[in-house]
Scaffold this active site. Structure first.
Site, mmCIF file in Angstrom:
data_model
loop_
_atom_site.group_PDB
_atom_site.id
_atom_site.type_symbol
_atom_site.label_atom_id
_atom_site.label_comp_id
_atom_site.label_asym_id
_atom_site.label_seq_id
_atom_site.Cartn_x
_atom_site.Cartn_y
_atom_site.Cartn_z
ATOM 1 N N ASP A 1 -11.463 2.120 -23.781
ATOM 2 C CA ASP A 1 -11.683 1.895 -22.358
ATOM 3 C C ASP A 1 -11.706 3.186 -21.565
ATOM 4 O O ASP A 1 -11.051 4.146 -21.922
ATOM 5 C CB ASP A 1 -10.517 1.081 -21.770
ATOM 6 C CG ASP A 1 -10.636 -0.391 -22.055
ATOM 7 O OD1 ASP A 1 -11.729 -0.835 -22.398
ATOM 8 O OD2 ASP A 1 -9.607 -1.085 -21.913
ATOM 9 N N PRO B 1 0.819 -1.223 0.000
ATOM 10 C CA PRO B 1 0.000 0.000 0.000
ATOM 11 C C PRO B 1 0.849 1.269 0.000
ATOM 12 O O PRO B 1 0.344 2.355 -0.276
ATOM 13 C CB PRO B 1 -0.837 -0.112 1.284
ATOM 14 C CG PRO B 1 -0.231 -1.207 2.084
ATOM 15 C CD PRO B 1 0.564 -2.068 1.165
ATOM 16 N N GLU C 1 1.790 -7.803 8.693
ATOM 17 C CA GLU C 1 1.829 -6.350 8.909
ATOM 18 C C GLU C 1 2.805 -5.654 7.987
ATOM 19 O O GLU C 1 2.838 -4.441 7.895
ATOM 20 C CB GLU C 1 2.152 -6.025 10.368
ATOM 21 C CG GLU C 1 0.916 -5.816 11.214
ATOM 22 C CD GLU C 1 0.007 -7.026 11.233
ATOM 23 O OE1 GLU C 1 0.538 -8.154 11.313
ATOM 24 O OE2 GLU C 1 -1.210 -6.855 11.148
ATOM 25 N N ARG D 1 -4.577 -7.665 -20.827
ATOM 26 C CA ARG D 1 -5.525 -7.229 -21.858
ATOM 27 C C ARG D 1 -4.950 -6.172 -22.792
ATOM 28 O O ARG D 1 -5.532 -5.866 -23.825
ATOM 29 C CB ARG D 1 -6.862 -6.815 -21.253
ATOM 30 C CG ARG D 1 -6.802 -5.716 -20.246
ATOM 31 C CD ARG D 1 -8.084 -5.651 -19.440
ATOM 32 N NE ARG D 1 -9.247 -5.435 -20.285
ATOM 33 C CZ ARG D 1 -9.500 -4.310 -20.949
ATOM 34 N NH1 ARG D 1 -8.658 -3.311 -20.880
ATOM 35 N NH2 ARG D 1 -10.590 -4.197 -21.678
#
Ligand code: ADE
Length: 244
Positions: free
Chosen positions: A169, A89, A116, A154
Site C-alpha cells: 500500500d 481536529p 462546536e 484492513r
C-alpha cells in the site's frame, strides 16, 4: 478486534459498515462493532447532550456527563485496559503508523464529538488519546471514526485475501504506491509502460520502486525524510534532483 463507537448519530454508520471489506470482516468475526447512542446516557426527560459555553460565544458544547456515563457503562471493568480515543481536529494526526499501532489492541473505544466542541473535562480526564484525521474541520467525529475502523480493520490478519496487499500500500513503507495497470494494453492511445509487459521480474520490481520514489519526491517530499531508503534509492533520488 472490538470497536465501541459513542455517537449522537448512529444512523450515519449504516452503509460504511455494511458493505465490502468491513461487512466481510464482521461476518467472519475478525471484527465486531457496537454503536452506542450518547443520548441514551443523558439524564432527564429531555436527555440533553449539549449546552451553551461558559464565558459566552456562539455554538453549543457537548456536556461531559453523558459521555462519561456512556464510556463507563460500555467499558465496565475494562475501563483501564482499552484506549479511549476522542476524535477531534485538535488531536494527533492519523497516519498509517497510527493505524498499525491501534491494530495491536483487541478493543478500541471511539468518541465522536459534535457541535462546536466537547467539554474540556472529556479531553483531560476521560480520553487516553485524541486523534485528528487531517487538517480540516468535519461536522463531527463520525466520518473520522469510520476512517479509523476501515484503516485498522484492513491490517488485521485474515481480513484481506492477499496478505501482501497491505504491505505494498501507499504509506506502508513510508512511500506512495507505484502506478497500477491492467488490460487493455493500449487505452485511448495511452499504452501501458513496456517494462510491465516484459516478463522481467527484477526490472519490474526496480521500475515500481523508482516510480514510488519519484511520486513521493514530487507529491509528498515531507514524508520522504522518514521513509526507509536503500543506497540504491538514494542514488535514484539524487539522479532525479539532478534532472529536476
Ligand atoms: N471532528 C471534526 N473534525 C475532525 C477531524 N479532522 N478529525 C477527527 N475528528 C474531527
Amino acid at each position: 478486534m472490538h470497536f465501541d463507537i459513542l455517537t449522537l448519530f448512529p444512523g450515519l454508520f449504516a452503509g460504511a459498515f455494511d458493505e465490502s471489506i468491513i461487512k466481510r470482516a464482521r461476518e467472519s468475526g475478525s471484527i465486531t462493532i457496537a454503536l452506542h447512542n450518547i443520548r441514551d446516557y443523558a439524564a432527564g426527560r429531555h436527555q440533553v447532550t449539549d449546552d451553551t459555553p461558559y464565558g459566552g460565544g456562539g455554538g453549543m458544547i457537548m456536556k461531559p456527563d453523558p459521555i462519561f456515563a456512556a464510556t463507563e457503562a460500555v467499558l465496565g471493568e475494562q475501563a483501564t485496559a482499552v484506549p479511549i480515543i476522542l476524535l477531534t481536529p485538535g488531536g494527533r494526526l492519523f497516519r498509517q503508523s497510527v493505524a498499525r499501532e491501534l491494530s495491536r489492541h483487541n478493543r478500541l473505544l471511539l468518541i465522536c464529538g459534535r457541535y462546536e466542541g466537547v467539554d474540556e473535562r472529556v479531553h483531560q480526564y476521560l480520553a487516553t488519546d485524541e486523534i485528528s484525521i487531517g487538517d480540516y474541520v468535519l461536522s463531527g467525529g463520525e466520518i473520522a471514526a469510520m476512517v479509523i475502523v476501515d484503516a485498522v480493520t484492513r491490517l488485521l490478519p485474515g481480513v484481506l485475501g492477499d496478505p501482501s496487499a497491505t504491505f505494498e500500500d501507499s504509506h506502508a513503507e513510508g512511500l506512495l504506491e507505484y502506478p497500477h495497470y491492467t488490460r487493455p494494453p493500449t487505452f485511448r492511445g495511452h499504452p501501458v509502460p513496456k517494462v510491465l509487459l516484459s516478463g522481467h521480474h527484477a526490472e519490474i520490481t526496480r521500475w515500481r520502486r523508482q516510480q514510488a520514489l519519484r511520486r513521493t519526491w514530487e507529491r509528498r517530499p515531507d514524508i520522504l525524510a522518514s521513509a526507509h531508503l536503500t543506497e540504491q534509492d538514494l542514488a535514484y533520488l539524487q539522479q532525479l534532483q539532478g534532472t529536476g
